[in-house]
Design a protein around this motif. Structure first.
Motif, PDB file in Angstrom:
ATOM      1  N   GLY A   1     -10.222  83.295 134.491  1.00 39.20           N
ATOM      2  CA  GLY A   1     -11.232  83.243 135.497  1.00 39.20           C
ATOM      3  C   GLY A   1     -12.184  84.378 135.415  1.00 39.20           C
ATOM      4  O   GLY A   1     -12.157  85.200 134.417  1.00 39.20           O
ATOM      5  N   PRO A   2     -13.217  84.386 136.156  1.00 34.54           N
ATOM      6  CA  PRO A   2     -14.355  85.598 135.989  1.00 34.54           C
ATOM      7  C   PRO A   2     -13.549  87.115 136.051  1.00 34.54           C
ATOM      8  O   PRO A   2     -12.669  87.165 137.034  1.00 34.54           O
ATOM      9  CB  PRO A   2     -15.190  85.430 137.083  1.00 34.54           C
ATOM     10  N   PHE A   3     -13.842  87.899 135.535  1.00 35.93           N
ATOM     11  CA  PHE A   3     -13.528  89.268 135.418  1.00 35.93           C
ATOM     12  C   PHE A   3     -14.548  90.335 135.448  1.00 35.93           C
ATOM     13  O   PHE A   3     -15.378  90.272 134.709  1.00 35.93           O
ATOM     14  CB  PHE A   3     -12.573  89.419 133.811  1.00 35.93           C
ATOM     15  N   GLU A   4     -14.430  90.833 136.716  1.00 35.79           N
ATOM     16  CA  GLU A   4     -15.461  91.895 136.801  1.00 35.79           C
ATOM     17  C   GLU A   4     -14.997  93.295 136.173  1.00 35.79           C
ATOM     18  O   GLU A   4     -14.090  93.808 136.884  1.00 35.79           O
ATOM     19  CB  GLU A   4     -15.592  92.510 138.325  1.00 35.79           C
ATOM     20  N   PHE A   5     -15.594  93.892 135.201  1.00 35.12           N
ATOM     21  CA  PHE A   5     -15.376  94.861 134.094  1.00 35.12           C
ATOM     22  C   PHE A   5     -15.316  96.236 135.022  1.00 35.12           C
ATOM     23  O   PHE A   5     -14.785  97.107 134.695  1.00 35.12           O
ATOM     24  CB  PHE A   5     -16.234  94.915 133.002  1.00 35.12           C
TER      25      PHE A   5
ATOM     26  N   ASN B   1     -20.901  91.842 134.391  1.00 37.94           N
ATOM     27  CA  ASN B   1     -20.797  91.048 135.372  1.00 37.94           C
ATOM     28  C   ASN B   1     -19.739  89.962 135.354  1.00 37.94           C
ATOM     29  O   ASN B   1     -19.956  88.969 134.301  1.00 37.94           O
ATOM     30  CB  ASN B   1     -22.174  90.274 135.598  1.00 37.94           C
ATOM     31  N   GLY B   2     -18.985  89.586 136.098  1.00 40.54           N
ATOM     32  CA  GLY B   2     -17.670  88.834 136.005  1.00 40.54           C
ATOM     33  C   GLY B   2     -18.225  87.245 136.060  1.00 40.54           C
ATOM     34  O   GLY B   2     -17.678  86.213 135.604  1.00 40.54           O
TER      35      GLY B   2
ATOM     36  N   ILE C   1     -32.871 101.136 131.196  1.00 44.26           N
ATOM     37  CA  ILE C   1     -32.955  99.515 130.816  1.00 44.26           C
ATOM     38  C   ILE C   1     -31.843  99.312 129.773  1.00 44.26           C
ATOM     39  O   ILE C   1     -31.342  97.942 130.118  1.00 44.26           O
ATOM     40  CB  ILE C   1     -34.423  99.604 129.700  1.00 44.26           C
ATOM     41  N   GLY C   2     -31.345  99.948 129.041  1.00 44.38           N
ATOM     42  CA  GLY C   2     -29.931  99.482 128.404  1.00 44.38           C
ATOM     43  C   GLY C   2     -28.672  99.515 129.239  1.00 44.38           C
ATOM     44  O   GLY C   2     -27.877  98.509 129.270  1.00 44.38           O
ATOM     45  N   CYS C   3     -28.781 100.393 130.375  1.00 46.71           N
ATOM     46  CA  CYS C   3     -27.655 100.354 131.244  1.00 46.71           C
ATOM     47  C   CYS C   3     -27.662  99.068 131.970  1.00 46.71           C
ATOM     48  O   CYS C   3     -26.705  98.316 132.287  1.00 46.71           O
ATOM     49  CB  CYS C   3     -27.659 101.536 131.952  1.00 46.71           C
ATOM     50  N   PHE C   4     -28.916  98.790 132.368  1.00 43.03           N
ATOM     51  CA  PHE C   4     -29.173  97.446 133.252  1.00 43.03           C
ATOM     52  C   PHE C   4     -28.832  96.412 132.463  1.00 43.03           C
ATOM     53  O   PHE C   4     -28.133  95.136 133.045  1.00 43.03           O
ATOM     54  CB  PHE C   4     -30.589  97.257 133.898  1.00 43.03           C
ATOM     55  N   GLY C   5     -28.966  96.351 131.070  1.00 42.62           N
ATOM     56  CA  GLY C   5     -28.314  95.082 130.135  1.00 42.62           C
ATOM     57  C   GLY C   5     -26.955  95.007 130.105  1.00 42.62           C
ATOM     58  O   GLY C   5     -26.587  93.911 130.289  1.00 42.62           O
ATOM     59  N   TRP C   6     -26.379  96.553 130.174  1.00 45.88           N
ATOM     60  CA  TRP C   6     -24.794  96.249 130.115  1.00 45.88           C
ATOM     61  C   TRP C   6     -24.382  95.837 131.320  1.00 45.88           C
ATOM     62  O   TRP C   6     -23.122  95.143 131.555  1.00 45.88           O
ATOM     63  CB  TRP C   6     -24.505  97.624 129.761  1.00 45.88           C
TER      64      TRP C   6
ATOM     65  N   LEU D   1     -15.261  85.451 126.966  1.00 46.09           N
ATOM     66  CA  LEU D   1     -13.592  85.481 127.227  1.00 46.09           C
ATOM     67  C   LEU D   1     -13.092  84.303 127.721  1.00 46.09           C
ATOM     68  O   LEU D   1     -11.962  83.592 127.471  1.00 46.09           O
ATOM     69  CB  LEU D   1     -13.158  86.569 128.104  1.00 46.09           C
ATOM     70  N   GLN D   2     -13.837  83.677 128.898  1.00 38.38           N
ATOM     71  CA  GLN D   2     -13.275  82.296 129.372  1.00 38.38           C
ATOM     72  C   GLN D   2     -13.361  81.184 128.347  1.00 38.38           C
ATOM     73  O   GLN D   2     -12.543  80.467 128.547  1.00 38.38           O
ATOM     74  CB  GLN D   2     -14.059  82.052 130.842  1.00 38.38           C
ATOM     75  N   ARG D   3     -14.492  81.189 127.886  1.00 32.58           N
ATOM     76  CA  ARG D   3     -14.815  80.005 126.799  1.00 32.58           C
ATOM     77  C   ARG D   3     -13.632  80.018 125.829  1.00 32.58           C
ATOM     78  O   ARG D   3     -13.146  78.739 125.491  1.00 32.58           O
ATOM     79  CB  ARG D   3     -16.092  80.096 126.228  1.00 32.58           C
ATOM     80  N   PHE D   4     -13.236  81.128 125.366  1.00 33.05           N
ATOM     81  CA  PHE D   4     -12.019  81.103 124.282  1.00 33.05           C
ATOM     82  C   PHE D   4     -10.664  81.005 124.896  1.00 33.05           C
ATOM     83  O   PHE D   4      -9.837  81.202 124.237  1.00 33.05           O
ATOM     84  CB  PHE D   4     -12.319  82.218 123.416  1.00 33.05           C
ATOM     85  N   GLY D   5     -10.577  81.185 126.029  1.00 36.77           N
ATOM     86  CA  GLY D   5      -9.264  80.970 126.768  1.00 36.77           C
ATOM     87  C   GLY D   5      -8.667  82.121 126.902  1.00 36.77           C
ATOM     88  O   GLY D   5      -7.336  82.364 127.189  1.00 36.77           O
TER      89      GLY D   5
END
Length: 311
Positions: A160-164, A142-143, A132-137, A152-156
């Motif tokens: 754009g989206p970044f897939e970790f 998710n980018g 459950i914890g891993c699904f939350g992470w 991160l996008q909101r603070f500039g």
């Protein structure tokens, strides 16, 4: 009287058995259930794994190949990289758990309002199921709709989206962050219990002598809980070394093997590719590496106990 006799009947049978059997045989009889349990649950699977490691075993059958599986691993650069990656994963993750756990235990041990509430709030990452914890992470990483990428996008910070979990470096360190998040509460609670066992007289004497907080922490707290720190380091290292669920749920060892550790590589080989002999050889190497690591730990634990007077 009948009830008393019935209650004493089991004791009388035990005494009769002790008189009928030699003392050594009676002792073995008492430990026999534990011995049988260990033999069936631990010894037999381990022996079968060692046997399979000398075979080319798959769904089609078994064929004796001797040390060929071990020779292939010794000559495999990919396997060498996996071993190094596993130890890097273990040391980095365990190091962060110990540091954060020590900081957290120190804060939770301080006399602050709401301390009991904070002690309860630190437990959920450890208490909830790992899946459950891993699904939350997974959602957080998710980018496109994950919280981290969105913030991160909101603070500039990013455009754009970044897939970790889509890039090798970010996926590896993201898995470490998740593992640290799950394992730190346990380390914190162990350290907290050890700190609460330190005599308050030591702190009061040091305070009277003018010792500051940092000095008391270095000279009293750390030495007093050092055996617990060393023990916790070993347990956490073994659990992290064998950690499977976190990596498998997040990345399944990808991208391009960036998060593949020994335990994941063993699973992929034996279960994913049905190469049971090669997978067994990897499992035997894991046991050997952990055994060597445990012996090194016992050596250092004995030194710590002698230095700090632990009994």
């Amino acid at each position: 009287m009948a009830e008393i006799s019935a209650d004493n009947a089991p004791k009388q049978r035990v005494k009769a058995a002790r008189r009928a059997l030699p003392e050594a045989w009676f002792a073995w009889l008492l430990v026999a259930p534990a011995v049988i349990f260990i033999a069936v649950i631990v010894a037999w699977p381990l022996a079968e794994t060692v046997r399979l490691s000398f075979l080319e075993a798959d769904l089609g059958g078994e064929e004796w190949v001797g040390l060929a599986n071990y020779t292939d691993l010794a000559e495999s650069r990919r396997f060498h990289d996996t071993v190094l990656r596993t130890f890097y994963w273990m040391f980095l993750s365990v190091g962060l758990k110990l540091i954060l756990g020590l900081i957290g235990a120190t804060l939770l041990n301080a006399a602050i309002p709401g301390r009991a509430l904070f002690r309860v709030l630190v437990m959920p990452p450890w208490v909830i199921p790992i899946a459950i914890g891993c699904f939350g992470w997974l959602w957080l990483y998710n980018g496109h709709f994950g919280l981290i990428s969105g913030m991160l996008q909101r603070f500039g910070i990013i455009d754009g989206p970044f897939e970790f979990l889509a890039y090798k470096s970010s996926a590896f360190y993201s898995a470490i962050v998740t593992d640290v998040w799950i394992g730190t509460p346990m380390v914190t609670l162990f350290f907290l219990a050890a700190m609460q066992g330190v005599s308050r007289d030591l702190y009061e004497a040091a305070w009277v002598d003018g010792a500051g907080r940092w000095y008391r922490f270095r000279r009293i707290t750390i030495p007093q809980i050092m055996p617990v720190i060393v023990s916790m380091a070993l347990l956490s290292a073994i659990w992290t070394f064998n950690s499977f669920e976190i990596i498998w749920i997040l990345t399944q060892g990808g991208p391009r093997g960036a998060t593949t550790t020994l335990i994941v590589d063993t699973y992929k080989t034996a279960i994913g590719n049905y190469k049971f002999g090669e997978g067994a050889a990897r499992a035997v190497i894991i046991v050997i590496l952990l055994a060597i690591f445990s012996l090194i730990y016992l050596f250092f634990l004995n030194k710590v106990n002698r230095r700090y007077g632990a009994k």
